[in-house]
Structure formats: structure tokens, C-alpha cells
Design an enzyme around this catalytic site. Structure first.
Site, PDB file in Angstrom:
ATOM      1  CB  SER A  69      -0.895   0.029   1.234  1.00 59.87           C
ATOM      2  OG  SER A  69      -1.723  -1.093   1.275  1.00 59.87           O
ATOM      3  CD  GLN A  70      -1.523   6.691  -1.128  1.00 55.95           C
ATOM      4  OE1 GLN A  70      -2.578   6.050  -1.011  1.00 55.95           O
ATOM      5  NE2 GLN A  70      -1.490   7.946  -1.469  1.00 55.95           N
TER       6      GLN A  70
END
Ligand code: SAH
Length: 233
Positions: A77-78
């Protein structure tokens, strides 16, 4: 974060550590604080873990403001989403946390950095093996990695002080809600394939839960009994 060697056990520091530290500091300032992540412990932890060690094929992009590909067609994920989910989980030192979707092992390293004792479950053996090796080489302790379907949780370890699901479920899996300790939180993306709500469930009592959404997110699917069926539906 005494546990953190922040470089591979058997590799000399080549001087890259300073550049990496600068990148982490800007990531914390520009991506996390600017968007409202306030928990000092989470910010400190995000500033400490070398994310590039978790994205070997894309190390140059490790601090970009986006999700990145990892093995088995999955994604890490970011950074903002990792920080936000961790903040929402609101865990304390020594809490027992279940993560579903080990992926690269980055989120598990962040949870361990906060002092949680973590069980993390991954359905792809290849990813679990990679994460195990990384955490070991980094000297991260307090994380157990298991291969299997985590969509039904881990009842044998319940109740959990926190449950974080880093893959998206079509509907809220009740089994997970039931495995929370009173006062514990479940953080999970829920919704259709290409856009979901980041749902937070807090257990308030034996039969009482509060639930709210923290906003839209996009995650790879949670595939298994409590998630999407294999093959995509
Ligand atoms: N938290 C990870 C990113 C996870 S990507 C990180 O920090 O890198 C989502 C992961 O969930 C993928 O690796 C995918 O294989 C896994 N996954 C999907 N369904 C699962 C299930 N039912 N049980 C366990 N893992 C699952």
C-alpha cells in the site's frame, strides 16, 4: 525502535542509509502529516522503517506517494494508507494484533515497531517466505507469519486487541468482528472490486460494536471463505 537494524544483517552499510533517512523524513512530512496523520508513535515508526527493503524490484520508487507492485501480482500500500490504518488501529505496546495479508511484510514491521505482537496470515506461500526472510534479516521480533486463508481470522488466538486486513472484502466478515477484544478495533477495506470504504469497527461490549467509514480506498481483493471466491466472483 531498538529492534531495528535497518540494514541487512550481513550487508555493510553502503552510505545509502542517509539518503533513505532523508526520503523518509520528507515522506512523513509531505505525505503523512500534511494529510492529517497525527499519532507521534506512528509517525516515528514510519520514519524509522526502511521501506525500500520491502520493495526490492522497485526500491527507487519506495517513497513515492503510491502503492507499488510486489510478487504474486499483489501490491504494497501507499505509505499514507499504511500510516492511516495503523493510526486507526490505535494499538498499545504489547497488544496482540492479527494482520490479514502479509504481502511484503512492511505493515507487519510497522506494527512490530509499535510494540505489538503480531500474527500475520498470507495466502501466497511465496510472499510469506519473502516476508519471513526480510523480517528476520532486519532483526524484527514479535511477528509470526503463517500461510493460509486469513479471511476467517484466527479464532484460536482470539480475542485480538486489533485486526487489520490489508485486502478488500465484499462485505464485512462477521468472524473477524467476533474475534475482537472489547475495546479492540478492526480496520478493513469493504466494498466492490475497484473501490472500497475503509471501515473501522470498534467492539464496545460483548454484543455491541460501533462502525464507521474513514473514506474511500482501493485494495487488492481478499480471496477466501470470508472474502471473494477464488476466480474472481
Ligand atoms: N500488508 C501488505 C500488503 C498486502 S497486499 C504489505 O505491507 O506489504 C494484500 C495481501 O493480501 C496480498 O499479499 C494477498 O495475497 C493477501 N491475501 C488476499 N486474500 C487473503 C486471505 N484470504 N488470507 C491471507 N492473505 C490474503
Amino acid at each position: 525502535m531498538r529492534w531495528l537494524r535497518n540494514r541487512w544483517r550481513d550487508a555493510p552499510d553502503d552510505g545509502g542509509a542517509d539518503a533513505s533517512e532523508r526520503q523518509r523524513r520528507s515522506m512523513v512530512r509531505d505525505q503523512l502529516e500534511r494529510r492529517g496523520v497525527r499519532d507521534e508513535r506512528v509517525l516515528e515508526c514510519m520514519a524509522s522503517v526502511r521501506r525500500e527493503l520491502f520493495v526490492p524490484g522497485a526500491a527507487a520508487f519506495a517513497y513515492d506517494d503510491r502503492a507499488l507492485p510486489i510478487e504474486a501480482g499483489q501490491t504494497i500500500s501507499q505509505p499514507y494508507i499504511v500510516a492511516r490504518m495503523t493510526e486507526l488501529l490505535a494499538i498499545d505496546d504489547g497488544d496482540r494484533v492479527l494482520e490479514i495479508g502479509t504481502g511484503s511484510g512492511y505493515q507487519a514491521a510497522i506494527l512490530a515497531g509499535l510494540g505489538a505482537r503480531v500474527l500475520t496470515i498470507e495466502r501466497h506461500a511465496e510472499l510469506a517466505a519473502g516476508a519471513t526472510e526480510r523480517l528476520e534479516r532486519l532483526g524484527v521480533t514479535g511477528v509470526e507469519i503463517r500461510v493460509g486463508d486469513g479471511s476467517v481470522g484466527a479464532p484460536e488466538g482470539a480475542p485480538w486487541d486489533g485486526i487489520i486486513v490489508t485486502a478488500a472484502a465484499p462485505t464485512l466478515p462477521e468472524a473477524l468482528r467476533d474475534q475482537l477484544a472489547v475495546g479492540g478495533r478492526l480496520v478493513i477495506p469493504v466494498g466492490p472490486k475497484y473501490q472500497q470504504d475503509l471501515v473501522v469497527v470498534e467492539r464496545r461490549g460483548e454484543r455491541s460494536w460501533a462502525q464507521w467509514s474513514d473514506g474511500p480506498v482501493v485494495f487488492v481483493p481478499l480471496v477466501g471463505e470470508g472474502g471473494w471466491q477464488e476466480g474472481g466472483r
